[in-house]
Design a protein around this motif. Sequence first.
Motif, mmCIF file in Angstrom:
data_model
loop_
_atom_site.group_PDB
_atom_site.id
_atom_site.type_symbol
_atom_site.label_atom_id
_atom_site.label_comp_id
_atom_site.label_asym_id
_atom_site.label_seq_id
_atom_site.Cartn_x
_atom_site.Cartn_y
_atom_site.Cartn_z
ATOM 1 N N GLY C 31 -17.114 -16.861 107.977
ATOM 2 C CA GLY C 31 -17.061 -16.490 106.573
ATOM 3 C C GLY C 31 -15.660 -16.258 106.048
ATOM 4 O O GLY C 31 -15.470 -15.927 104.881
ATOM 5 N N GLU C 32 -14.663 -16.463 106.902
ATOM 6 C CA GLU C 32 -13.298 -16.192 106.473
ATOM 7 C C GLU C 32 -12.730 -17.374 105.687
ATOM 8 O O GLU C 32 -13.040 -18.531 105.963
ATOM 9 C CB GLU C 32 -12.414 -15.917 107.692
ATOM 10 N N PHE C 33 -11.887 -17.068 104.705
ATOM 11 C CA PHE C 33 -11.206 -18.106 103.927
ATOM 12 C C PHE C 33 -9.765 -18.182 104.412
ATOM 13 O O PHE C 33 -8.975 -17.281 104.179
ATOM 14 C CB PHE C 33 -11.250 -17.753 102.440
ATOM 15 N N ILE C 34 -9.463 -19.274 105.140
ATOM 16 C CA ILE C 34 -8.125 -19.436 105.701
ATOM 17 C C ILE C 34 -7.394 -20.518 104.909
ATOM 18 O O ILE C 34 -7.951 -21.594 104.663
ATOM 19 C CB ILE C 34 -8.203 -19.896 107.173
ATOM 20 N N VAL C 35 -6.169 -20.241 104.485
ATOM 21 C CA VAL C 35 -5.385 -21.249 103.787
ATOM 22 C C VAL C 35 -4.232 -21.684 104.674
ATOM 23 O O VAL C 35 -3.485 -20.849 105.190
ATOM 24 C CB VAL C 35 -4.848 -20.725 102.448
ATOM 25 N N LEU C 36 -4.123 -23.001 104.893
ATOM 26 C CA LEU C 36 -2.958 -23.557 105.578
ATOM 27 C C LEU C 36 -1.928 -23.871 104.512
ATOM 28 O O LEU C 36 -2.152 -24.729 103.660
ATOM 29 C CB LEU C 36 -3.329 -24.835 106.333
ATOM 30 N N LEU C 183 -17.369 -16.941 98.467
ATOM 31 C CA LEU C 183 -17.810 -15.587 98.784
ATOM 32 C C LEU C 183 -19.331 -15.510 98.783
ATOM 33 O O LEU C 183 -19.935 -14.810 99.582
ATOM 34 C CB LEU C 183 -17.239 -14.593 97.764
ATOM 35 N N GLU C 184 -19.930 -16.273 97.865
ATOM 36 C CA GLU C 184 -21.383 -16.275 97.771
ATOM 37 C C GLU C 184 -22.008 -16.954 98.986
ATOM 38 O O GLU C 184 -22.958 -16.449 99.575
ATOM 39 C CB GLU C 184 -21.796 -17.028 96.512
ATOM 40 N N ALA C 185 -21.450 -18.110 99.369
ATOM 41 C CA ALA C 185 -22.038 -18.876 100.469
ATOM 42 C C ALA C 185 -21.613 -18.336 101.829
ATOM 43 O O ALA C 185 -22.253 -18.646 102.831
ATOM 44 C CB ALA C 185 -21.635 -20.343 100.344
ATOM 45 N N LYS C 186 -20.532 -17.559 101.854
ATOM 46 C CA LYS C 186 -20.029 -16.959 103.106
ATOM 47 C C LYS C 186 -19.793 -18.018 104.177
ATOM 48 O O LYS C 186 -20.105 -17.816 105.355
ATOM 49 C CB LYS C 186 -21.006 -15.907 103.631
ATOM 50 N N VAL C 187 -19.257 -19.172 103.758
ATOM 51 C CA VAL C 187 -18.987 -20.232 104.722
ATOM 52 C C VAL C 187 -17.514 -20.163 105.132
ATOM 53 O O VAL C 187 -16.642 -20.010 104.283
ATOM 54 C CB VAL C 187 -19.284 -21.614 104.097
ATOM 55 N N THR C 188 -17.259 -20.266 106.418
ATOM 56 C CA THR C 188 -15.887 -20.297 106.912
ATOM 57 C C THR C 188 -15.154 -21.472 106.264
ATOM 58 O O THR C 188 -15.686 -22.588 106.226
ATOM 59 C CB THR C 188 -15.881 -20.487 108.442
ATOM 60 N N THR C 189 -13.967 -21.224 105.741
ATOM 61 C CA THR C 189 -13.285 -22.254 104.975
ATOM 62 C C THR C 189 -11.840 -22.411 105.438
ATOM 63 O O THR C 189 -11.134 -21.431 105.657
ATOM 64 C CB THR C 189 -13.307 -21.906 103.473
ATOM 65 N N LEU C 190 -11.448 -23.675 105.580
ATOM 66 C CA LEU C 190 -10.062 -23.997 105.886
ATOM 67 C C LEU C 190 -9.549 -24.819 104.709
ATOM 68 O O LEU C 190 -10.134 -25.842 104.369
ATOM 69 C CB LEU C 190 -10.019 -24.812 107.191
ATOM 70 N N TYR C 191 -8.468 -24.354 104.085
ATOM 71 C CA TYR C 191 -8.028 -24.916 102.819
ATOM 72 C C TYR C 191 -6.542 -25.230 102.924
ATOM 73 O O TYR C 191 -5.764 -24.363 103.326
ATOM 74 C CB TYR C 191 -8.302 -23.866 101.748
ATOM 75 N N GLU C 197 1.006 -19.908 95.371
ATOM 76 C CA GLU C 197 0.232 -19.081 94.454
ATOM 77 C C GLU C 197 -1.263 -19.263 94.706
ATOM 78 O O GLU C 197 -2.030 -18.295 94.758
ATOM 79 C CB GLU C 197 0.589 -19.484 93.033
ATOM 80 N N GLU C 198 -1.671 -20.548 94.870
ATOM 81 C CA GLU C 198 -3.061 -20.847 95.203
ATOM 82 C C GLU C 198 -3.444 -20.139 96.503
ATOM 83 O O GLU C 198 -4.519 -19.547 96.613
ATOM 84 C CB GLU C 198 -3.180 -22.356 95.422
ATOM 85 N N ALA C 199 -2.556 -20.237 97.488
ATOM 86 C CA ALA C 199 -2.827 -19.642 98.799
ATOM 87 C C ALA C 199 -3.046 -18.142 98.673
ATOM 88 O O ALA C 199 -4.001 -17.581 99.212
ATOM 89 C CB ALA C 199 -1.668 -19.936 99.749
ATOM 90 N N MET C 200 -2.171 -17.477 97.927
ATOM 91 C CA MET C 200 -2.261 -16.026 97.761
ATOM 92 C C MET C 200 -3.585 -15.631 97.109
ATOM 93 O O MET C 200 -4.222 -14.651 97.478
ATOM 94 C CB MET C 200 -1.117 -15.525 96.883
ATOM 95 N N ARG C 201 -3.967 -16.416 96.095
ATOM 96 C CA ARG C 201 -5.170 -16.070 95.342
ATOM 97 C C ARG C 201 -6.429 -16.243 96.166
ATOM 98 O O ARG C 201 -7.382 -15.484 96.030
ATOM 99 C CB ARG C 201 -5.294 -16.986 94.124
ATOM 100 N N LEU C 202 -6.454 -17.303 96.980
ATOM 101 C CA LEU C 202 -7.711 -17.681 97.615
ATOM 102 C C LEU C 202 -7.940 -17.027 98.965
ATOM 103 O O LEU C 202 -9.064 -16.681 99.317
ATOM 104 C CB LEU C 202 -7.743 -19.198 97.805
ATOM 105 N N ALA C 203 -6.870 -16.837 99.718
ATOM 106 C CA ALA C 203 -7.027 -16.632 101.153
ATOM 107 C C ALA C 203 -7.467 -15.221 101.528
ATOM 108 O O ALA C 203 -7.108 -14.240 100.886
ATOM 109 C CB ALA C 203 -5.723 -16.958 101.866
#
Lengths: 366, 291, 370
Positions: C31-36, C183-191, C197-203
């Motif tokens: 469920g974690e949102f990871i930004v590369l 957040l709703e789907a709680k799916v692990t995400t690699l972005y 700025e995008e990274a800060m907002r999403l991750a």
Amino acid sequence: MSASPPALRLDSITKRFGRGERAVPALTDVTLEVAPGERLVVLGATGAGKTTLLRVIAGLETPDRGRIELDGRDAAALAPAERDVALVFQNFSLYPHLTVRENLAFPLRAPGRALAAAEIARRVDEAGELLRITRLLDRPAKNLSGGEMQRVAIGRAIVRRPRLFLLDEPLTNLDAKLRESLRLELVKLFRALSVPVVYVTHDQAEALSMADRIVVLSEGRVLQSGTPREIYLAPASPAVARQLGQPAINLIELERRGATWCARDGTPLLPIDAAAARGVADASAALLGVRPEAGRIAAEARASPLRGRVELVEECGPHRVVAVHALGQTLRFAVGNDRSFSPGDAVAIELPPERLLLWPADSSAR
Amino acid sequence: MQERGTNRLKWAFVGPTLLFLLAFNLFPLVWSIVLGFRNGELVGGESRFIGGANYARVFTDPRFAEAIRLTARFVGLAVLLELLLGFTLALALQRDWKGKSAVLTTLLVPMMLSPAVVGLFWNLILNGNYGILNQFLGAFGLPTPQWTTDRDWKFTSILLVDLWMWTPFMLLISLAALNAIPKSLYEAAEIDRASTLTVFRRITLPMVAPLLGLAVLLRATDALKQFDLVMAITGPNDSKTQTLSTLLYQVVFRDGKVGLGASFACVVLVAVIAVATLFTRYMERLKGQPS
Amino acid sequence: MSAHLELERLEKTYPDGTRAVKGIDFAAAAGEFIVLLGPSGCGKTTTLRMTAGLELPTGGAIRLAGVDVSQQRPSRRDVGFVFQFYALYPHLTVAQNLAFPLECVGTPRAARDAAVADLAHRLELGPLLSRKPRELSGGDQQRVALGRAMIRRPQIWLMDEPLGTLDADRRLAMCEFLRVQQLEAKVTTLYVTHDQEEAMRLADRIVVMHDGKIEQVGAPMAVYDEPASLFVAHFVGSPGMNFLEGSLARGSDGWRFVARAAADRAAAPAAALELPLPPALARAPLREGPATLGIRPEFVRLAAAGPLRATVVLDEYLGASRCLHLDTPCGPLVARVAPEAGAAIGATVALDFSPAHVRLFDPESGARLR
């Protein structure tokens, strides 16, 4: 003569594509001026007519109506090559098989220019130095990175010493970090050259930070023009207000109840006699604009009648953007990164009257 | 002002070509329509207006009906087989390998030759008695039919030569169409867990269809005119291989009946336009453009 | 929570010898949102494509829910992928595009239709269902691409700069939309993105990559406030952190940072800045010698009197704030100030920065000194 004429003047330019019934207006009654040495940024979304505007100025499109003046003289009869303007495109458009040096020299070798070889070399070196691409001069253009290519593209415009620079989203195809540093370099460069510039972009940060003056374009019409500060602090309409600022401005519908402007659900938000309310004194409904940094939110119970619940918190480095569900909509506020909120928190919202914007309700479409 | 200048320039560019087209395309067309209503002969005196008599003959003479049937069969088989062969080969050759471009270039050769030349040398190759093909087949103890004279083989022979000539064209168009499909679509399909068959049926085929449709149209209109190969291999008056064009030649230049030939040509033209219109409609629909 | 996606010593060397990824190690919780995050060419997209199976690693392992999938085909991995340029099937309608992944796994028609209808409702795609991709705007196409990646409910979502081609203002709205959906789907995400700025907002956590290697892994504010290296300090933040070259010296009253005059002003009076370090920093195992001082633009303050004098070179108005680009004897600096606090170009100002926000780096290795 007392004052020099504007470097560029457009008077009621109208341009449509297609004919008859199916004609699509691209520009409608566009009037603007660029003073000598001024940086004018045209801000608008994709499809607002920005590129058409540049093409009309460059002479690549003939307007249906209106007058174009360059340095005070009618330019209608001038072919693109005779207008002496330089156009820099979003996609660089270099000659890939030529070296950087050859690319830079190319416009100087155009027939009718007849510059001496020594003069060409001098100008190319000068542009190379100005744009810090001297070490790249002998590389083929196709081997450059995006940022380097755009520098060369700008260099190709500089060597000609045009009377006017036209730039069409030159930074859009670059990495964010590169965009940020090149933005700065461009401003320094234009200041040093003191050549008038028309710079087209959809990026409000570019517009605010680079412009002497901004023209906000939407659906081919000029919505407002002014200094970045004027446009940011006193947008003429909600449409303009939405175009500037990140995150976008919060808009709340108001109606008059006695001596107060209230939200639709009756929450009192602004006294009728507040300074911001003067422009809409005789209206019964209005639209309230609150910049995200203008509103204040606090976790503890304050005296504010406006309350909400935190939906999402986004980090932005020096500040956080807190999305709050209140008044049946999502309001966004920027707070310092030393203040923390979590989704689900109940918050009180304060809207300082002196920082609010108010428009008559029917202006929302404009 | 500027507008008018550019307009004049446009006409200056287009004008000569337009005049040329009028002289060499439109005039002959109109003239054959006129001829179709007259009883003109290749040799002989004044022709006169005979109304629809020529057309009545075209629609009743079995020769014409037979030629139409035979041409339809030829076009259908040739285009279908070339498409299938070409596309299958393209799928096989799609990946990059060493010497690919050289092989593709050689494949272009048959198309660049004049059809008359192709017909003549295939006539030699196919010759039943001393042709190289039969020598080759004979060496392996295989049957050696009289390719160009046996009534059951003539049509097949011409079809085979046409395949030899035009399959590479279909192959090249197919390759171009396959290469035009963005790689990311295949990647997306792979992520979407599509089977090889599904990818082929739902992505590859629909994506290449418009271009292949165009190739089929071009090839079909070209095959409808089949003339050179028949002339070189079996001659214009062979009932087993008499296509529309060869029949026309026979009627006008051997029988000398110019009026009858002209009316026949007009009928064929209308039919071809009808077919082409159907095709373009189909293409529009494939593109799915709301019109 | 156990790791849901693990990358272990992951490497990619192309046949021509290019080493795109040089050993990547990190794990994402369910469920974690990871930004590369990183500049172009840093290996972030290659890492993502290896995770999807679109490219095969030449070393290391990828484990998804504990299973090593490193050498599996993408179709066996159960991932959803959003491509940078959408990669929608152009000949299919929006509804058919959305239904395609279900069609591929043999979901019956009725269930497919129901899933499409449900997703269309959530992604607000209802009115677009019968259109072809090319009739949609960029943002709408991106939502369809997102929907296609979501519909089969894969184990992880992989996204390759999905917002890169959108207008700046659309990008922001899409960011929020994406985050809400995730957040709703709680799916692990690699972005993957190059936009900090995008990274800060999403991750939930950002993986900062540079030159095929990881520079830092951490929550957005940790990466912003406590950058592990000069690269991270510069890359994260807009504008990035300010740097002053100098050296550390130990005095009778504790550690001090002594800034060196900028190279092009060697002739100018030296010893422009001496800054005592706060006890918190001075506790670190510091050594005397060269060091780089970093300070975020918002902590460079214009003061009536300060240790550093500067000339305003450029003034970037940004609406909610203002960036003053300054020239100091120790090199260029940027100060982020309130929008009202204007200073004319050419004016001389005094600067001050609070020691608590100073970060120190080793100028040689770029590593943080702490």
